[in-house]
Design a protein around this motif. Structure first.
Motif, short mmCIF file in Angstrom:
data_model
loop_
_atom_site.label_atom_id
_atom_site.label_comp_id
_atom_site.label_asym_id
_atom_site.label_seq_id
_atom_site.Cartn_x
_atom_site.Cartn_y
_atom_site.Cartn_z
N GLU A 154 0.69 -1.15 -0.04
CA GLU A 154 0.11 0.12 -0.10
C GLU A 154 0.88 1.29 0.00
OE1 GLU A 154 -3.55 2.12 2.71
OE2 GLU A 154 -2.89 0.22 3.08
N TYR A 155 2.06 1.35 0.93
CA TYR A 155 2.74 2.49 0.87
C TYR A 155 3.94 2.49 0.31
CZ TYR A 155 -0.57 2.97 4.94
OH TYR A 155 -1.91 2.90 5.60
N GLY A 156 4.48 1.39 -0.48
CA GLY A 156 5.71 1.52 -1.11
C GLY A 156 5.44 2.23 -2.56
N ASP A 157 6.72 2.68 -2.83
CA ASP A 157 6.69 3.01 -4.16
C ASP A 157 6.54 2.00 -5.40
OD1 ASP A 157 6.72 5.77 -3.24
OD2 ASP A 157 9.07 6.09 -3.60
N GLU A 158 6.09 2.20 -6.56
CA GLU A 158 6.23 1.39 -7.39
C GLU A 158 7.50 1.06 -7.76
OE1 GLU A 158 3.63 -1.16 -9.90
OE2 GLU A 158 2.87 0.46 -8.54
N GLY A 159 7.92 -0.26 -8.20
CA GLY A 159 9.30 -0.80 -8.29
C GLY A 159 10.25 -0.91 -7.09
N ILE A 160 9.55 -0.75 -6.05
CA ILE A 160 10.42 -0.82 -4.75
C ILE A 160 11.16 -2.30 -4.55
CG2 ILE A 160 8.47 -1.50 -3.15
CD1 ILE A 160 10.06 0.12 -1.15
N ASP A 161 12.30 -2.57 -4.36
CA ASP A 161 12.76 -3.88 -4.03
C ASP A 161 12.38 -4.08 -2.42
OD1 ASP A 161 13.78 -4.04 -6.21
OD2 ASP A 161 15.91 -3.62 -5.81
N VAL A 162 11.92 -5.51 -2.41
CA VAL A 162 11.67 -5.91 -1.04
C VAL A 162 12.34 -7.08 -0.56
CG1 VAL A 162 9.59 -6.84 0.52
CG2 VAL A 162 9.10 -5.06 -1.34
N PHE A 163 12.54 -7.25 0.99
CA PHE A 163 13.29 -8.11 1.26
C PHE A 163 12.53 -8.70 2.49
CE2 PHE A 163 16.77 -6.17 -1.09
CZ PHE A 163 17.55 -6.98 -1.49
N VAL A 164 12.31 -9.95 2.60
CA VAL A 164 11.94 -10.16 3.99
C VAL A 164 12.68 -11.29 4.48
CG1 VAL A 164 9.92 -11.59 4.85
CG2 VAL A 164 9.51 -10.46 2.81
N CYS A 165 13.02 -11.08 5.88
CA CYS A 165 14.20 -11.73 6.47
C CYS A 165 13.86 -12.25 7.73
CB CYS A 165 15.21 -10.52 6.82
SG CYS A 165 15.91 -9.96 5.04
N ASP A 166 14.38 -13.44 8.28
CA ASP A 166 13.97 -13.90 9.48
C ASP A 166 12.70 -14.23 9.82
OD1 ASP A 166 15.50 -15.31 11.67
OD2 ASP A 166 15.15 -13.50 13.01
N LEU A 167 11.70 -14.43 8.90
CA LEU A 167 10.36 -14.91 9.08
C LEU A 167 9.92 -15.79 8.27
CD1 LEU A 167 9.32 -11.02 9.00
CD2 LEU A 167 9.28 -12.49 11.02
N ALA A 168 9.11 -16.82 8.75
CA ALA A 168 8.51 -17.98 8.34
C ALA A 168 7.07 -18.11 8.59
CB ALA A 168 9.36 -19.22 8.49
N PRO A 169 6.25 -18.02 7.38
CA PRO A 169 4.94 -18.44 7.49
C PRO A 169 4.72 -19.86 7.84
CG PRO A 169 5.33 -17.96 5.36
CD PRO A 169 6.60 -18.06 5.84
N ASP A 170 3.71 -20.28 8.57
CA ASP A 170 3.17 -21.80 8.87
C ASP A 170 2.72 -22.25 7.76
OD1 ASP A 170 4.53 -21.49 11.28
OD2 ASP A 170 2.67 -20.55 12.17
N ARG A 171 1.87 -21.41 7.12
CA ARG A 171 0.95 -21.94 5.86
C ARG A 171 1.04 -20.82 4.89
NH1 ARG A 171 -4.27 -24.15 9.06
NH2 ARG A 171 -3.36 -25.67 10.24
N TYR A 172 0.99 -21.12 3.74
CA TYR A 172 1.09 -20.36 2.63
C TYR A 172 -0.18 -19.41 2.50
CZ TYR A 172 1.29 -18.26 -2.40
OH TYR A 172 1.21 -17.55 -3.29
N GLU A 173 -1.27 -20.03 2.85
CA GLU A 173 -2.64 -19.04 2.71
C GLU A 173 -2.55 -18.02 3.72
OE1 GLU A 173 -3.83 -23.16 4.73
OE2 GLU A 173 -2.26 -22.30 3.05
N TYR A 174 -1.61 -17.89 4.70
CA TYR A 174 -1.44 -16.91 5.65
C TYR A 174 -1.03 -15.63 4.94
CZ TYR A 174 -2.28 -20.21 9.61
OH TYR A 174 -2.61 -21.12 10.59
N VAL A 175 -0.25 -16.05 3.90
CA VAL A 175 0.38 -14.56 3.40
C VAL A 175 0.09 -14.58 1.86
CG1 VAL A 175 2.38 -14.71 5.01
CG2 VAL A 175 2.47 -16.03 2.67
N GLU A 176 -0.87 -15.39 1.41
CA GLU A 176 -0.90 -15.54 -0.14
C GLU A 176 -1.47 -14.16 -0.78
OE1 GLU A 176 -3.41 -18.55 -3.41
OE2 GLU A 176 -3.62 -18.50 -1.13
N GLU A 177 -2.46 -13.45 -0.13
CA GLU A 177 -3.36 -12.46 -0.80
C GLU A 177 -2.26 -11.17 -0.53
OE1 GLU A 177 -6.97 -11.61 0.70
OE2 GLU A 177 -7.89 -13.53 0.08
N GLU A 178 -1.58 -11.11 0.53
CA GLU A 178 -0.67 -9.95 0.67
C GLU A 178 0.48 -9.84 0.12
OE1 GLU A 178 -3.38 -10.80 4.05
OE2 GLU A 178 -2.03 -12.02 3.20
N LEU A 179 1.18 -11.20 -0.06
CA LEU A 179 2.19 -11.28 -0.96
C LEU A 179 1.95 -11.05 -2.42
CD1 LEU A 179 5.16 -12.08 -1.00
CD2 LEU A 179 4.31 -14.78 -1.43
N ALA A 180 1.04 -11.70 -2.95
CA ALA A 180 0.39 -11.24 -4.23
C ALA A 180 0.27 -9.54 -4.47
CB ALA A 180 -0.91 -11.75 -4.64
#
Length: 433
Positions: A154-180
């Motif tokens: 929502e708040y990042g500029d278009e084309g931003i690089d994103v790193f996710v570090c030291d975090l693990a989702p237990d199930r893909y459906e927990y992050v599916e929509e937000e990751l998309a």
């Protein structure tokens, strides 16, 4: 409600040990509004966003990414720190301590890597960094990584690089929509971690278009994964930062400086920690060492309170230590191990729990998985789904976590029985051959 009723800063130690911090009582809606504002401010004009667990491992990842991208340094001076004795929003053990509320992301390796959340905090959320960074820090715990992804989208500029570090989702459906959604905004997303990932979750994340690298949780911390994955020629200071961070995160404890890093990351503002280690590396300045030493007086006292409540239970041939209290779970688990525990459970006033194993018991993540959590084989966390209203929490505090203890001990029994049954089936299949 009067502020002094939820402000635990001046409570006698015995009472402080059994009650959650002030942040526990913050309404979720208020916390979410503040996090929205802070993330929007941090991402304004940023070229990179790092969503990271705000423990020493996750924040070391942020320092590495900032170094690789040549981000400006903003080193705080001693008189710029507020000296507040509040803990940071985690988280466990933790969160806390990984795991999360769905997996005590804890990794404290921790809870400070498993549940986390506002439950163990002393203060409200920190102000955003005063100096804009091209590499923005977006703190997150395992139970709200999806919220952080949504905010970046929502708040990042278009084309931003994103790193996710030291975090693990237990199930893909927990992050599916937000990751998309984040993938629509971002130019690329890289995910670097060292927790236990299900094969199906890892495959789904990769198929979504994410560059996922998961290190061996017995050999690497997340900072190690970032160090070797960025393709940047880091100097010796950053190689040492990753190594000393690993020493604590994997509970090796061969380097005394690793405890200093872990404690400082837990007690200070995440943004301050990142800039201090970028400037000084693992050899922290004298004023930081003085701050840590002062804070450790209370830390040790809270550890003593929790160790004094510890009990040992025999479950299927294993000795399980269990206790309750607001404390540093790794040290308490070590004390129970010295008393003969093959595995240890530390139940927190906020309702979460850290589970620590040994060479004799390496199924902590399986135990946590049965009670709304996850993590490593020897370090996991959870928050059993047993709290329906504040009366349940009141019972939790006054009984020193009696219901939570029982639920987790039952999970231990189930895991031990499952392992025994698997062994029996293995023996039968061998006989058949």
């Amino acid at each position: 409600m009067y502020d002094e009723l939820i402000d635990s800063g001046d409570l006698p130690l015995a009472r402080k040990s059994v009650l959650p911090g002030t942040g526990f009582f913050l309404p979720d809606t208020l916390e979410e509004d503040i996090e929205d504002q802070q993330t929007a401010a941090a991402l304004e004009g940023a070229e990179v966003a790092v969503i990271a667990d705000p423990d020493a491992d996750g924040l070391a990842c942020v320092a590495l990414v900032r170094e690789a991208y040549g981000d400006v340094q903003t080193v705080p001076e001693p008189d710029e720190t507020d000296g507040d004795d509040g803990q940071q929003v985690a988280d466990a053990d933790a969160a806390d301590d990984q795991p999360s509320e769905r997996a005590d992301r804890t990794d404290d390796a921790d809870e400070e890597s498993v549940v986390g959340g506002a439950g163990d905090t002393e203060q409200a959320l920190e102000e955003p960094e005063p100096t804009p960074h091209s590499v923005a820090l977006v703190p997150a715990s395992p139970h709200d990584v999806e919220d952080a992804l949504a905010r970046v989208a929502e708040y990042g500029d278009e084309g931003i690089d994103v790193f996710v570090c030291d975090l693990a989702p237990d199930r893909y459906e927990y992050v599916e929509e937000e990751l998309a959604a984040a993938l629509e905004t971002a130019d690329r997303i890289a995910w670097y971690d060292h927790h236990q990932w299900g094969d199906d979750v890892a495959q789904a994340v990769r198929e979504a278009g994410v560059d996922l690298v998961v290190g061996d949780s017995d050999e690497e911390c997340s900072a190690d994964v970032v160090y070797r994955s960025l393709g940047y020629e880091f100097g010796p200071m950053y190689e040492e930062l990753a190594a000393v961070t690993r020493d604590h995160d994997l509970w090796l404890r061969d380097d005394p400086r690793s405890d200093d890093l872990a404690d400082y990351a837990y007690w200070t503002d995440p943004a301050e920690y990142v800039e201090i280690v970028r400037e000084y590396g693992v050899d922290l300045p004298a004023w930081v060492e003085e701050y840590i030493a002062e804070r450790r007086i209370e830390k040790e006292a809270l550890i003593d309170q929790a160790v004094g409540r510890a009990e040992l239970r025999e479950i299927g041939g294993y000795t399980v230590g269990i206790t309750y209290g607001r404390c540093s779970q790794n040290e308490v688990a070590e004390a129970m191990r010295e008393q003969g525990a093959d595995a240890s459970v530390i139940v927190k006033p906020a309702g979460s729990a850290s589970i620590r194993g040994t060479d004799a018991f390496d199924r902590c993540h399986e135990v946590a998985g049965k009670v709304n959590g996850g993590g490593h084989p020897k370090a996991a966390g959870c928050k059993p789904d047993i709290y329906d209203d504040m009366l349940d929490y009141a019972t939790h505090w006054t009984t020193r976590g009696a219901v939570t203890k029982q639920v987790i001990l039952d999970a231990f029994r189930a895991v031990v029985e499952d392992a025994s049954s698997d062994g029996d089936r293995g023996d039968e299949s061998t006989d058949d051959r």
